[in-house]
Scaffold this motif. Structure first.
Motif, PDB file in Angstrom:
ATOM      1  N   ARG A  64       0.712  -1.083   0.231  1.00  0.00           N
ATOM      2  CA  ARG A  64      -0.185   0.372   0.008  1.00  0.00           C
ATOM      3  C   ARG A  64       0.756   1.533   0.299  1.00  0.00           C
ATOM      4  N   THR A  65       1.529   1.685   0.599  1.00  0.00           N
ATOM      5  CA  THR A  65       2.462   2.221   0.724  1.00  0.00           C
ATOM      6  C   THR A  65       3.114   2.855  -0.975  1.00  0.00           C
ATOM      7  N   VAL A  66       4.366   1.387  -0.980  1.00  0.00           N
ATOM      8  CA  VAL A  66       4.897   1.866  -2.514  1.00  0.00           C
ATOM      9  C   VAL A  66       3.349   2.644  -3.540  1.00  0.00           C
ATOM     10  N   GLU A  67       2.777   1.650  -4.047  1.00  0.00           N
ATOM     11  CA  GLU A  67       0.694   1.693  -4.569  1.00  0.00           C
ATOM     12  C   GLU A  67       0.535   3.551  -4.002  1.00  0.00           C
ATOM     13  N   SER A  68       0.666   3.521  -3.045  1.00  0.00           N
ATOM     14  CA  SER A  68      -0.082   5.547  -2.558  1.00  0.00           C
ATOM     15  C   SER A  68       1.085   6.229  -3.664  1.00  0.00           C
ATOM     16  N   MET A  69       2.809   5.818  -2.667  1.00  0.00           N
ATOM     17  CA  MET A  69       3.653   6.931  -3.276  1.00  0.00           C
ATOM     18  C   MET A  69       3.834   6.676  -4.809  1.00  0.00           C
TER      19      MET A  69
END
Lengths: 462, 462
Positions: free
Chosen positions: A444-449
């Motif tokens: 989720r962190t990577v996707e949001s970034m």
């Protein structure tokens, strides 16, 4: 639409003194923060909690721009007509029992639609949970008053939700878990008159709103909606319900929505620069990331430095970046020099930057400070993905300093967080105040970034 | 391998009295729950916290089956050889500085490998965080002692993690957020000798273990690993790190792992009946769901009743089921009759079952009780996906009754939960005690439930 968000006075039809009922919650919630006049309407009471109660909408004194209707569906059309005669400009119909329940409700909704068309009265709902504005602390909703116990957490995310219960549940969950702060939350229900094409422009004009997420089961005017999105210089995220056959049938009975063809919808959204979400919280997570577009001018590079205390987290970060547009930065010689000073001689720094050996030598505080400064100053780095842990031996990140380092460099800093519940909440709240997005799941962190780096204002879209 | 999990005595080489250091944490953690003998070894101390400290491994008295080595890498091979001479059967090398850091470390690791091969000493690690057994409260790890403050939460999930920091971070996060309970957690590091093919059979034999999740950056003996998985009557979930080019390079510097071809790996895993995970917490979530295979004999149907308080949640549940193997149940006439009794006449019940109108009429407690009994008794229903909310007006689910209703019917009950943080933690912990999986994200709930229904014991796999 201003009279919905900032009426001089609001009538609450169906107000009650029974504290267990939604008709009481609406009065209670309105009184907490809204500074205009509040007029409960119910012939059975002369006052509710010390507030004078009026027998009918016609008896309500000036000023009154808006009414909330919370009475059984069959009574709503007549009451709406009265509101129009009384000079009220808009009503929010929060009761259910309309098109979503079959033929009888459908005729109530049709009558309501005609009144809106004939009188010019704007009708928000029916079958909705109203609106919440955390900036003005205005809550026009039967949402549980327990929402006030935790404070309304302000932030740059505004939501439009074609659902009732969910918007309230969303908010309480996201705010008390430290996951997000909100500007305005609008629950639209059956959209007999007011729809996403009315509300979205208000939010795009709202200085407190930095990004908008919409949960929609239908598009009332798809073409116009896509035009609004395509022209928006604030990011818009859409979660479309009813994309499957089963979901589409359920959407019909929920808000009487025709869900439309999913491929056509997804194509049109992409073309309008809209980011499509896949789940409720993920939509809020994307919005939180995208609210950063007002803070960071993400350039056209997306070269990311991954700073971690766990090699495995670094590996999966690299795996997750593949295909998202984010790429692992090649650290410059200058950054490598600065990093070597804190690493043991046997361990060359790299990207992902496994900081554990440096943390053991220098202490986490110093190691993280040096590492963040090095990668933020690196011209080969466009953003930083920092893995953090709280509640154990290495919870020694100086969040204020880290935020300042990123701010000075003008580079987005995102955190993936693991740790003890209590300390994790504190960290998330502190990070939110510093404008640093924090997520508990690595993908989720990577996707949001990636969403932040991919987003472009209209003039820069191909 | 029994001597690793239940040694009669354990020597801790590199023990220290400095409370900030891992060498102290290992001693502290061992003393909390492990009931065998503990022998700190360090020539600089005569005692550590009142425990006699020995100058060398040769001075340690009987009984001693196992040693933990936490000293700089260059000293490790000689110490391991001493352990073998002393009659110690296995060592856990928790220090780093081996293959993961370049040529010098590589020669240390090679020396260690030769000692294992020549003497028969089993070597676990190096560059790892050891093991945690919540059933016996045995912690042989330098993980932060703060892990004890929250208690070690027991459960049916065991983990094998080719990583150090992460296993500790995982545990603290999952246990303090009420997300999962664990049996054994094994951190393997560089796998110079002991690897997943040694550990996995121990876990499959462990009566406390109901499902196993493995984070691996390489397969030391892929063929043997797949054979073990294919024969396992407990579900096995694998998260493979280093599937991308960047991730694969990072895996080389993390645990010196050759990551292999992702397509070959994924195909082999699927053929062996292994469920492949996509992220850390998702792996634990899948394992928590799959631990239910020991409780529920999921038949070959996967017809699900969705019981919700939010129409939007029902719609997306239906959307998310598509393609997972779960299908929306057609409720039987009997169930429909029972449900009509609590619904308003204008609202026909359906599936997804939007319970809000019934909750308003009957109160949430009664509405949920009737609805769960009706769908659990329905022969057309194989499992129940229940949407719950806590912290507001509708947090009135009787969890004990709901659990009993599902238990009697023999049907899996899964919860999607939104709500206030404090009440949500309490709900998750209570649900865990009742064996009901709870998730905060809707897609994750559906995905995990689908994994439970899809999983088959070896004799039933095609």
């Amino acid at each position: 639409m201003e009279f919905f968000f900032r009426p001089r006075g609001v009538a609450i039809v169906g107000a009650t003194a029974n504290r267990e009922r939604g008709g009481y919650h609406i009065v209670y919630n309105a009184r907490q923060g809204f500074t205009g006049r509040i007029y409960p309407v119910n012939p059975r009471y002369r006052e509710i909690d010390g507030l004078p109660c009026f027998p009918s909408i016609m008896d309500v004194p000036d000023p009154v721009d808006m009414a909330i209707l919370f009475v059984p569906a069959p009574a709503v059309p007549d009451l709406a007509a009265q509101c129009a005669r009384r000079g009220i400009r808009g009503v929010i119909v929060e009761s259910g029992g309309f098109s979503e329940v079959g033929p009888e409700g459908q005729s109530c909704q049709e009558a309501l639609r005609r009144i809106a068309a004939d009188t010019g009265l704007r009708v928000w709902g029916p079958n909705c949970m109203g609106l919440i504005d955390t900036a003005t602390k205005t809550v026009f909703s039967f949402v549980s008053p327990s929402i006030w116990e935790d404070g309304l957490v302000r932030g740059g995310v505004s939501l439009v939700v074609q659902s009732g219960m969910l918007s309230g549940g969303f908010l309480m969950d996201a705010m008390t878990h430290g996951d997000a702060g909100f500007s305005k939350v609008c629950s639209l229900g059956n959209k007999v008159d007011v729809n996403e094409c009315d509300i979205l422009p208000c939010l795009l004009d709202d200085p407190d709103t930095k990004s908008v997420g919409l949960y929609l089961e239908s598009f009332v005017d798809g073409r116009r909606f896509m035009e609004i999105c395509a022209a928006s210089d604030k990011p818009v995220v859409v979660l479309k319900g009813g994309k499957s056959a089963g979901g589409s049938r359920a959407a019909m009975s929920h808000t009487a929505s025709l869900a439309g063809n999913q491929w056509v919808v997804s194509g049109a959204l992409a073309q309008a620069g809209v980011i499509e979400a896949t789940d409720f919280k993920q939509m809020i997570d994307l919005c939180t990331a995208l609210a950063g577009t007002s803070r960071w001018k993400a350039g056209h590079g997306a070269r990311i430095a991954v700073v971690t205390y766990t090699g495995a987290g670094g590996i999966l970060s690299a795996d997750f970046m593949e295909g998202t547009g984010l790429i692992l930065a090649n650290l410059s010689p200058g950054a490598m020099e600065a990093l070597k000073a804190i690493y043991p001689p046997w361990m060359p720094p790299g990207n992902p930057l496994d900081l554990w050996p440096a943390m053991e030598r220098q202490g986490p505080l110093k190691a993280l400070s040096v590492a963040l400064k090095a990668v933020c100053a690196d011209p080969n780095v466009d953003g930083v993905l920092l893995h953090t842990f709280v509640g154990g031996v290495i919870s020694y990140l100086d969040l204020a300093e880290a935020s300042e380092t990123a701010r000075v460099a003008g580079k987005p800093l995102f955190c993936w967080l693991l740790g003890r519940n209590k300390e994790a909440q504190e960290f998330k709240e502190a990070a939110r105040r510093h404008g640093i997005p924090v997520y508990g799941e690595l993908y989720r962190t990577v996707e949001s970034m990636a969403a932040l780096f991919r987003w472009r204002p209209p003039q820069e879209r191909r």
